[in-house]
Design an enzyme around this catalytic site. Structure first.
Site, PDB file in Angstrom:
ATOM      1  N   HIS A 552       0.836  -1.205   0.000  1.00 37.18           N
ATOM      2  CA  HIS A 552       0.000   0.000   0.000  1.00 37.18           C
ATOM      3  C   HIS A 552       0.870   1.254   0.000  1.00 37.18           C
ATOM      4  O   HIS A 552       0.670   2.167  -0.822  1.00 37.18           O
ATOM      5  CB  HIS A 552      -0.913  -0.031   1.234  1.00 37.18           C
ATOM      6  CG  HIS A 552      -1.703   1.232   1.461  1.00 37.18           C
ATOM      7  ND1 HIS A 552      -3.046   1.329   1.153  1.00 37.18           N
ATOM      8  CD2 HIS A 552      -1.347   2.437   1.979  1.00 37.18           C
ATOM      9  CE1 HIS A 552      -3.479   2.549   1.466  1.00 37.18           C
ATOM     10  NE2 HIS A 552      -2.451   3.236   1.968  1.00 37.18           N
ATOM     11  N   GLU A 553       1.843   1.310   0.919  1.00 38.40           N
ATOM     12  CA  GLU A 553       2.678   2.508   1.030  1.00 38.40           C
ATOM     13  C   GLU A 553       3.583   2.679  -0.192  1.00 38.40           C
ATOM     14  O   GLU A 553       3.786   3.800  -0.666  1.00 38.40           O
ATOM     15  CB  GLU A 553       3.506   2.471   2.319  1.00 38.40           C
ATOM     16  CG  GLU A 553       2.678   2.429   3.600  1.00 38.40           C
ATOM     17  CD  GLU A 553       1.677   3.566   3.716  1.00 38.40           C
ATOM     18  OE1 GLU A 553       1.884   4.634   3.097  1.00 38.40           O
ATOM     19  OE2 GLU A 553       0.659   3.400   4.415  1.00 38.40           O
ATOM     20  N   HIS A 556       1.710   4.281  -2.934  1.00 37.05           N
ATOM     21  CA  HIS A 556       1.501   5.728  -2.842  1.00 37.05           C
ATOM     22  C   HIS A 556       2.553   6.497  -3.640  1.00 37.05           C
ATOM     23  O   HIS A 556       2.324   7.640  -4.046  1.00 37.05           O
ATOM     24  CB  HIS A 556       1.533   6.174  -1.380  1.00 37.05           C
ATOM     25  CG  HIS A 556       0.193   6.088  -0.700  1.00 37.05           C
ATOM     26  ND1 HIS A 556      -0.963   6.565  -1.272  1.00 37.05           N
ATOM     27  CD2 HIS A 556      -0.161   5.587   0.522  1.00 37.05           C
ATOM     28  CE1 HIS A 556      -1.981   6.365  -0.444  1.00 37.05           C
ATOM     29  NE2 HIS A 556      -1.515   5.763   0.639  1.00 37.05           N
ATOM     30  N   GLU A 612      -5.999   6.662  -1.824  1.00 34.16           N
ATOM     31  CA  GLU A 612      -5.889   5.554  -0.869  1.00 34.16           C
ATOM     32  C   GLU A 612      -6.403   4.255  -1.465  1.00 34.16           C
ATOM     33  O   GLU A 612      -5.869   3.169  -1.178  1.00 34.16           O
ATOM     34  CB  GLU A 612      -6.647   5.886   0.418  1.00 34.16           C
ATOM     35  CG  GLU A 612      -6.065   7.051   1.203  1.00 34.16           C
ATOM     36  CD  GLU A 612      -4.655   6.767   1.708  1.00 34.16           C
ATOM     37  OE1 GLU A 612      -4.311   5.581   1.910  1.00 34.16           O
ATOM     38  OE2 GLU A 612      -3.896   7.741   1.896  1.00 34.16           O
ATOM     39  N   ASP A 616      -4.607   0.693  -1.876  1.00 39.26           N
ATOM     40  CA  ASP A 616      -5.181  -0.560  -1.362  1.00 39.26           C
ATOM     41  C   ASP A 616      -5.193  -1.650  -2.433  1.00 39.26           C
ATOM     42  O   ASP A 616      -4.773  -2.795  -2.193  1.00 39.26           O
ATOM     43  CB  ASP A 616      -6.613  -0.323  -0.870  1.00 39.26           C
ATOM     44  CG  ASP A 616      -6.659   0.359   0.495  1.00 39.26           C
ATOM     45  OD1 ASP A 616      -5.653   0.319   1.217  1.00 39.26           O
ATOM     46  OD2 ASP A 616      -7.715   0.925   0.826  1.00 39.26           O
TER      47      ASP A 616
END
Length: 703
Positions: A552-553, A556, A612, A616
Site C-alpha cells: 500500500h505505502e 503511494h 488511498e 489498497d
C-alpha cells in the site's frame, strides 16, 4: 490549583483577551502550531504629547544585562533575546502628559544589525518601521495597529509610531507584552512555515512558506461542512461555547453574543474553503507566488512586517495552498469583519483550551465531540493523561516502545519482507502491459531510490531535549511552552536544506506512511504487531497484514499524487503523454467503483478517496504476488487482510469519517480490493451468484 482559582484565572485571561489586543494576540500566537495570521488596520491616529525621560539606541541584546538600568527585569530580557538574538534594540521611557502622566515603555527592534556604544540619543528616533508599546492604562484610548505621532521635545525629532502592544510598566511576565514584537491575532489566514513547503525538496533549501486556512471551529477534525450544514450540531456547539465562557467568568449575555457572532463568521469561511476532496489533490496545493506578489494581495494588513517578526529569515516564495481562500482574504481581514473575527477566535480558543484545564472544563467541552462522533462517554483521566503526554513527547515514547516491544529479530524479518515486496513491485512494473519502456525505466529508478524507516529512530531529535515540564506551572502553561518549542523547531528549518532523517511518525503509532517529498517509507513499531504482523503466524498471514500495508505505502509513490513526484521528491512529470493518459483512465475507474457506494447512513465520494484506494488495490495485488513466490496459503492471506481492517463504528462516526477522511471506510477497503483479485475468486470458489462477484471486465489493475 483549585477550581475556584482556575475560574478566577480564566476570568482574568478572557477579560484580558477582550480588553487588550496585545494580550489576546500573545495568547493566540502561543496556541498556533501550524499557522499564524494577524490584522494591522491602516488608521490615522491622533497626536500625543510626551516628555522623553530616557532613550537609548542600538543596544546589543547579547551584551544587555538587567544591571544596565534600562528598566528591564530578567524575564523581559530573556523574552527579547528569544525573539531577536542577532538584532539591536532601541528602548526608553516616555511620559504621556495627557493621561495622568502615564508612563509609556518604548521598545523598538532596529532593522540594523550594527553594534554601537549604548548612549542617550541626542538626535531623532528611527524614521522607518518604528513600533511602540504603550501603557495598559491607555488601552481604551488607542487601538492596536494605530499610528501615533509624538511631539518634538528637547530637540528630538520624533516620528510616527505604530502601536503594537499594551503593557503594564512593571509587568513583563509573558510574550503578550512588547518583549515579543510579533503582532498577531491567531490562526485565521494560516501562514504555516515550512510544512514540507519546497516541492523541489531535494535540491533546494527550504526557502518558502505555505499559506492556507487552518481548522475551523471543530477542534477535533475537518468534518466541517457537515457541521456547518447541521443546525442541531451548531446548536450543540453554541450551547457548549456559552457554558465554557460563563465558566471562565464571562456574563451569559456576552457569551451568547460571542458564540453566535463567531459561528456566523465560520459560516462565511465555510463557503470558500477547500473541501476534503480538494485537499486530497496534493499537486493542486502547489501555487507558488513571489513574496512581493503575495504581500501585494493584502489590502488591510501589513503582512511584510508580520513575516519579518515571525520568521528568522524572509522566504523567497510563498506556496498558496488555497487559492480561492487567498483571493478572498481581504473579505475577512478587514475592519468591518473584525468584531466577528475576534469573537470567532475567542470561541475557538476556549473550546480548544478546555481540555488542558480542570475536569469540569473537560466535561463541559465534551457534548460537541459526542454529537459529532457518537462517543458514548468522555475518555478516562488516565487515557487523557497518556494522550497529552504522547502528544508532547511522541518521538521519545515511540523510541521507548520500539526498543521494548519490537525486537531486532522481528525488525529484521519485516525489513526482509519489505525488500521482497520491492523486488516483486519492480518485476510487476517490468511486466506491465500498458506502460512504455521510458516510463517503466523512470518508475524503477524511483522505486529503487526509496528509503526505509522501520521501527523507530535511533535517537530522538534535539527538539525533545528542549521540552521541559515545569511542575510549578499549570498543565495549560506547560502545553503552551511545549508548543512554543515546536514552533521554533519548525521555523528554524527555513532556508536550510531539508533534513530527510526526520521521522514523520512516532514509533508507537499503529500506522504507516509514504512521503512523496522525501520518497521514503515509514513503518513504525506500533503497526508491527498482530494482526498486521506476528512472528507466530504464517508467512502468508503476514503478507495479508503487513505485506499488504507495505505494498500500500509503496503504491503511494505511484498513486495519482505520488506519480507526479520523482525519485528525489521533486514535483516533476516523468511520464510519457500516452502513459499518463492511460494512468488517469485507470485512476478514474478506481474512483468510479467507490463513488456513490452506500455505507451505513452515507454515500462515498470516489474522488475524495481515490489515492488511498489505488494504494489498497495495488498493495494487495503486490502482497498476493509475493505470497505466490513462497507458495503461501491464499486463504491465510485474505483472512488476515480482513482482520487487519476490522472496525466497529457508530452512525455519527461514519458520517464524520466519510465527510473528512481521504480513506474509504474500512470494510469497503477489504471487500472491493479483494473483488479485484483473481486469486480471491480461486481461493473461495466465488461464482456469479455470490455477492462478492465482480465481472472480469470491471476488475481493475493498476500496479
Amino acid at each position: 490549583m483549585s477550581d475556584m482559582s482556575k475560574k478566577v484565572l480564566w476570568k482574568d485571561a478572557v477579560n484580558s483577551l477582550t480588553n487588550s489586543w496585545g494580550r489576546f494576540i500573545g495568547i493566540m500566537l502561543l496556541m498556533a502550531v501550524s499557522a499564524f495570521a494577524f490584522i494591522g488596520l491602516k488608521m490615522a491616529g491622533p497626536d500625543m504629547r510626551y516628555t522623553v525621560q530616557r532613550y537609548y539606541r542600538n543596544i546589543n541584546l547579547a551584551d544587555l544585562t538587567v544591571s544596565s538600568n534600562y528598566g528591564l527585569d530578567n524575564r523581559d530580557l530573556q523574552t527579547l533575546r528569544n525573539h531577536a538574538k542577532n538584532a539591536t534594540l532601541d528602548l526608553g521611557y516616555l511620559q504621556d502628559t495627557t493621561v495622568n502622566n502615564s508612563k509609556i515603555s518604548l521598545r523598538v527592534l532596529s532593522e540594523t544589525k550594527s553594534v554601537s556604544t549604548n548612549k542617550i540619543v541626542s538626535g531623532k528616533l528611527p524614521n522607518k518601521n518604528s513600533q511602540i508599546a504603550i501603557s495598559y492604562l491607555l488601552k481604551d484610548k488607542y487601538r492596536l495597529g494605530e499610528w501615533i505621532k509624538l511631539d518634538n521635545h528637547n530637540n528630538l525629532k520624533i516620528n510616527r509610531f505604530k502601536i503594537v502592544g499594551f503593557i503594564r510598566p512593571s509587568e513583563y511576565t509573558d510574550k503578550s507584552n512588547i518583549g515579543q514584537t510579533t503582532v498577531g491575532t491567531g490562526q485565521l489566514s494560516g501562514i504555516a512555515a515550512v510544512k514540507k513547503s519546497a516541492f523541489s525538496s531535494s535540491n533546494y533549501s527550504i526557502a518558502r512558506i505555505r499559506f492556507y486556512q487552518t481548522k475551523n471551529l471543530d477542534p477535533y477534525s475537518s468534518a466541517y461542512q457537515r457541521i456547518i450544514d447541521d443546525k442541531k450540531l451548531l446548536s450543540v456547539l453554541e450551547k457548549q461555547t456559552v457554558k465554557l465562557l460563563t465558566m471562565a467568568g464571562i456574563s451569559e449575555e456576552q457569551a451568547r453574543t460571542w458564540a453566535k457572532s463567531g459561528i456566523e463568521f465560520d459560516k462565511k469561511l465555510s463557503k470558500i474553503l477547500k473541501s476534503t476532496e480538494e485537499w486530497a489533490d496534493e499537486v493542486a496545493m502547489y501555487n507558488p507566488a513571489s513574496l512581493s506578489d503575495f504581500e501585494a494581495k493584502f489590502d488591510q494588513f501589513d503582512i511584510n512586517s508580520f513575516l519579518k517578526q515571525l520568521l528568522p529569515e524572509m522566504p523567497e516564495k510563498v506556496i498558496v495552498a488555497e487559492p480561492r481562500y487567498f483571493n478572498h482574504i481581504n473579505d475577512f481581514l478587514s475592519e468591518s469583519e473584525f468584531e466577528e473575527f475576534k469573537n470567532w477566535m475567542i470561541i475557538k480558543f476556549i473550546n480548544k483550551s478546555a481540555t488542558y484545564l480542570s475536569q469540569d472544563f473537560r466535561e463541559a467541552a465534551f457534548p460537541f465531540r459526542q454529537a459529532v462522533y457518537g462517543v458514548p462517554e468522555l475518555p478516562s483521566q488516565d487515557k487523557h493523561a497518556y494522550r497529552l503526554a504522547n502528544e508532547a513527547f511522541d518521538e521519545v515514547i515511540g523510541i521507548y516502545y520500539g526498543k521494548t516491544y519490537l525486537g531486532d529479530k522481528a525488525k529484521a524479518d519485516v525489513i526482509s519482507m519489505i525488500k521482497k515486496m520491492l523486488k516483486v513491485y519492480e518485476q510487476r512494473i517490468q511486466e506491465n502491459t500498458w506502460l512504455s519502456e521510458p516510463t517503466k525505466k523512470q518508475a524503477i529508478i524511483k522505486l529503487k531510490a526509496l528509503k526505509l524507516k522501520v521501527g523507530y529512530p535511533e535517537k530522538n531529535r534535539a527538539l525533545f531535549d528542549n521540552l521541559v515540564v515545569d511542575p510549578n506551572k499549570t498543565l495549560y502553561e506547560n502545553h503552551v511552552l511545549i508548543n512554543q518549542e515546536r514552533i521554533k523547531d519548525i521555523l528554524q528549518r527555513l532556508n536550510k536544506k531539508p533534513d530527510k532523517s526526520i521521522w514523520e511518525m512516532p514509533g508507537n503509532l499503529n500506522n504507516a506512511f509514504y512521503d512523496p517529498y522525501k520518497n521514503d517509507l515509514t513503518f513504525p513499531a506500533g503497526i508491527l504487531q498482530a494482526p498486521f504482523y506476528d512472528a507466530k503466524q504464517s508467512r502468508a498471514a503476514n503478507y495479508g497484514g503487513i505485506g499488504a500495508t507495505i505494498g500500500h505505502e509503496v503504491s503511494h509513490a505511484f498513486d495519482n499524487n505520488g506519480a507526479q513526484f520523482d525519485e528525489k521528491g521533486n514535483m516533476k512529470n516523468w511520464w510519457t503523454k500516452e502513459d499518463f493518459a492511460e494512468f488517469n483512465k485507470r485512476t478514474k475507474a478506481v474512483a468510479d467503483i467507490f463513488d456513490g457506494l452506500q455505507y451505513g447512513p452515507v454515500k462515498l465520494n470516489g474522488k475524495q478517496v481515490v489515492s488511498e484506494n489505488i494504494a489498497d488495490l495495488s498493495g494487495l495485488s503486490c502482497a498476493i504476488a509475493a505470497n505466490k513466490t513462497e507458495g503461501g496459503e491464499m486463504k491465510d492471506l485474505f483472512e488476515t487482510y480482513a482482520k487487519s481492517w476490522m472496525q466497529k463504528q457508530r452512525p455519527e462516526s461514519i458520517k464524520a469519517e466519510v465527510q473528512s477522511d481521504v480513506h474509504a471506510p474500512q470494510p469497503t477497503r477489504v471487500n472491493i480490493p479483494a473483488q479485484n483479485q483473481e486469486e480471491f475468486y480461486e481461493a473461495y470458489n466465488v461464482t456469479p451468484e455470490d455477492g462478492m462477484w465482480l465481472d472480469p471486465e470491471n476488475r481493475i489493475t493498476i500496479w
